[in-house]
Write an enzyme that holds these catalytic residues in place. Structure first.
Site, PDB file in Angstrom:
ATOM      1  N   ASP A 202      -2.024   2.867   1.805  1.00 24.37           N
ATOM      2  CA  ASP A 202      -2.526   1.529   1.331  1.00 24.37           C
ATOM      3  C   ASP A 202      -1.202   0.561   1.567  1.00 24.37           C
ATOM      4  O   ASP A 202      -0.158   1.145   1.972  1.00 24.37           O
ATOM      5  CB  ASP A 202      -2.842   1.344   0.042  1.00 24.37           C
ATOM      6  N   LYS A 224      -5.004  -3.455   3.102  1.00 29.13           N
ATOM      7  CA  LYS A 224      -6.044  -4.746   3.025  1.00 29.13           C
ATOM      8  C   LYS A 224      -4.919  -5.768   2.315  1.00 29.13           C
ATOM      9  O   LYS A 224      -3.972  -5.546   1.781  1.00 29.13           O
ATOM     10  CB  LYS A 224      -6.915  -4.402   1.875  1.00 29.13           C
TER      11      LYS A 224
END
Length: 415
Positions: A202, A224
């Site tokens: 991530d 993200k």
């Protein structure tokens, strides 16, 4: 130059004779049974551990003093009687029949020595650390403990290079990386990274640990940002399953904790539906650690007895109200004005203290404080940027940033 030739012995289903029934013999028998050996103990009297094993049929017990012929068929012999003449007789008989013999009380009389050993638990349990140190057992034990600690902390390369003998699916580990500081990644998480073939990472995970991976470890970036999800969650789930089914050890390295607004439950369900073995490694959640980095406890006696954690996108008006119940908001910088307005409309006092902590534990950590009435304006003026954690409640008054804010306000008032 040492005359020692170190090697591992496969003793499963092979006879090992242990002469002696005391604590040293019990330690030897314990390790031999763990390795699957057939153990015969020769001793007139056994200590409690060995007596229990003999009563259970786990070991064969010859309840008498040692005599020639007791070593017949043995692959390895251990003698630990504490009686020099007996130990020497055992060693001489073993030598005569070309069987290696460990002599607990006299290393010079032995033809084999037991190293100081330690094994890692879990899937990495096939890694065994064994140390010989010039027949100095305490020195060997200290060296073993040092190497084992480094392995347990993931500081040494654990990753397989040669495929296992039993092909099949790999494993998936959902690892919480904490708020971003690599020092807050757990030891278990580091060990799994050290043995990983694939790391799916991530944006807010502690990315600096990736530099410690071998060059051929595949790193897949699925990070993200607000409004930009280049790899949708469904595809992330598929990647975990695809690589694990191909026999790889997969680590899903996430920021914070996998189960605190991290979609870890969805990833776990997808992997289990594919029949995969999955481990979840908790992480230090940013919901608690980032406020702490700014000097804000989410609970404090006499100030706040509970707290709620939400994203700033949903349900902010439905949590318990009042400044005495702390509200922690994740991923909410861009919607801060909307969120604070909804909280006031839901009944929270407009003068409720608020802190926005940017980049907790990171190089640009900064805290901006205000109230529900003005924090959005203050954050905009300060150009607050994600990642940031917002804390709403009276606990904010405990932070150094609030004290500085009050002092500045009093200075303006006096002038």
């Amino acid at each position: 130059m040492s005359d020692l030739y170190p090697l591992g012995l496969r003793v499963r289903d092979r006879l090992v004779v242990v002469v002696g029934g005391g604590p040293v013999a019990a330690r030897r028998v314990r390790g031999l049974l763990e390795a699957g050996a057939r153990v015969r103990v020769v001793a007139p009297v056994l200590d409690d551990e060995l007596a229990a094993a003999a009563a259970a049929g786990t070991v064969e017990h010859a309840a008498r003093a040692y005599r020639s012929g007791d070593l017949d068929g043995a692959w390895v012999v251990h003698t630990a009687t504490g009686v020099g003449d007996v130990d020497r007789a055992v060693a001489a008989d073993a030598e005569a029949q070309q069987t290696f013999c460990v002599v607990a009380a006299d290393a010079a009389a032995a033809t084999a020595w037991v190293p100081a050993s330690a094994g890692l638990p879990g899937p990495e349990g096939d890694v065994v650390v064994s140390v010989h140190a010039g027949r100095d057992p305490r020195r060997a034990a200290r060296l073993r403990d040092g190497v084992a600690a480094a392995l347990d902390a993931g500081e040494l390369p654990l990753r397989r290079v040669r495929p296992t003998d039993a092909p099949g699916p790999g494993r998936v580990a959902l690892v919480g990386g904490g708020p971003g500081d690599p020092g807050l990644l757990t030891g278990r998480g580091r060990r799994l990274l050290a043995s990983a073939d694939v790391v799916v990472v991530d944006r807010l995970a502690p990315r600096s640990v990736l530099t410690t991976l071998a060059d051929d470890v595949e790193v897949i970036d699925v990070g993200k940002t607000a409004g930009n999800h280049p790899v949708p969650q469904e595809r992330i789930n598929e990647l975990l399953v695809e690589h694990a089914l191909a026999g790889r050890q997969v680590v899903r390295l996430k920021g914070g904790d996998p189960y605190v607004l991290g979609r870890g439950g969805e990833e776990l369900a997808a992997c289990r539906a594919a029949g995969l073995d999955v481990e979840v490694v908790p992480g230090v959640t940013s919901a608690v650690s980032v406020p702490a980095a700014a000097g804000i406890p989410v609970t404090h006696r006499g100030v706040a007895a509970g707290f709620s954690v939400l994203t700033a996108h949903e349900a902010v008006a439905s949590v318990p109200g009042g400044p005495e119940h702390t509200l922690v908001l994740l991923m909410g910088v861009t919607r801060l004005a909307t969120t604070t307005r909804a909280l006031v409309e839901a009944g929270r006092p407009a003068d409720t203290p608020v802190a926005v902590v940017e980049d907790g534990f990171g190089p640009r950590q900064r805290t901006t404080v205000g109230t529900l009435a003005d924090i959005a304006e203050r954050a905009a003026a300060a150009e607050v940027r994600p990642p940031a954690v917002t804390v709403v409640g009276d606990v904010v008054r405990l932070s150094p940033a609030w004290a500085a804010h009050v002092t500045a306000a009093e200075g303006v008032s006096e002038s």
